[in-house]
Design a protein around this motif. Structure first.
Motif: not given
Length: 216
Positions: A47-50, A79-83, A173-176
């Protein structure tokens, strides 16, 4: 989760604005620093986001001497993740000064003594003063958590891991905010923070050193 620090910014564009977040890290820096980054989900990886998040994380790892490699030859799987946690109402008390005006009307009196009649008057007056007031404010908060974990590609043991978190008021605001959380983790990748730490970064560095967007 409650904030331990109250940040009051009169002007968001002010050079004194500071971004705060919370962090906890464990582990040590390995000798072999070859790595590749994944979320563990091939759909998310593409995905473009990740891809944008991976780019920021790669920059931080490269600064620390890590060397990107393919998944076959890399010593580490990063490993990279967010929630995003459940939203809640954050209540705060705000003290301010309220202007209060008091008006005193004019008075007229007459006095009769020894056959003399006298008149007395007082002018109307207006007095303005500032009175402290306390009001309640409510804002919606969304906890956001980023976890970065280095796992041995051979033994599958965890080498180090970092968890960074903050709160936002809306999902846009999450993507920034996530790139800022990655930057704040920079000095803790492969180290032990000895418990929860408060990490801060100034707006000037955010915009000029790292080329990121001020999220608020």
């Amino acid at each position: 989760m409650k904030k331990l620090i109250l940040i009051i910014c009169l002007t968001l564009s002010c050079s004194c604005s500071t971004f705060y977040c919370y962090l906890n890290s464990m582990g040590t820096t390995p000798q072999d620093k070859t790595y590749y980054i994944t979320s563990g989900d091939t759909l998310l990886d593409g995905s473009l986001e990740y891809k944008e998040y991976f780019k920021h994380l790669k920059g931080r790892l490269d600064d620390l001497g890590y060397i990107e490699a393919d998944s076959t030859n890399a010593s580490l799987k990063i490993m990279f993740n967010y929630k995003v946690g459940e939203q809640y109402v954050h209540k705060t008390k705000v003290q301010s000064l309220k202007s209060v005006t008091t008006y005193t009307p004019a008075t007229y009196t007459t006095t009769l003594s020894s056959n003399n009649l006298s008149f007395n008057t007082t002018s109307a007056t207006t007095k303005t003063s500032l009175v402290p007031t306390i009001s309640d404010t409510e804002t919606i908060k969304l906890p956001i958590y980023v976890k970065i974990c280095a796992i041995s590609n051979n033994t599958k043991d965890h080498i180090w891991e970092v968890t960074i978190w903050d709160e936002v008021e809306r999902e846009t605001q999450i993507p920034t905010v996530i790139p800022l959380l990655i930057v704040c983790a920079n000095n803790y990748l492969g180290t032990n923070s000895e418990g929860e730490q408060i990490v801060k970064i100034g707006q000037y560095d955010i915009e000029n050193k790292y080329g990121l967007i001020w999220p608020y």
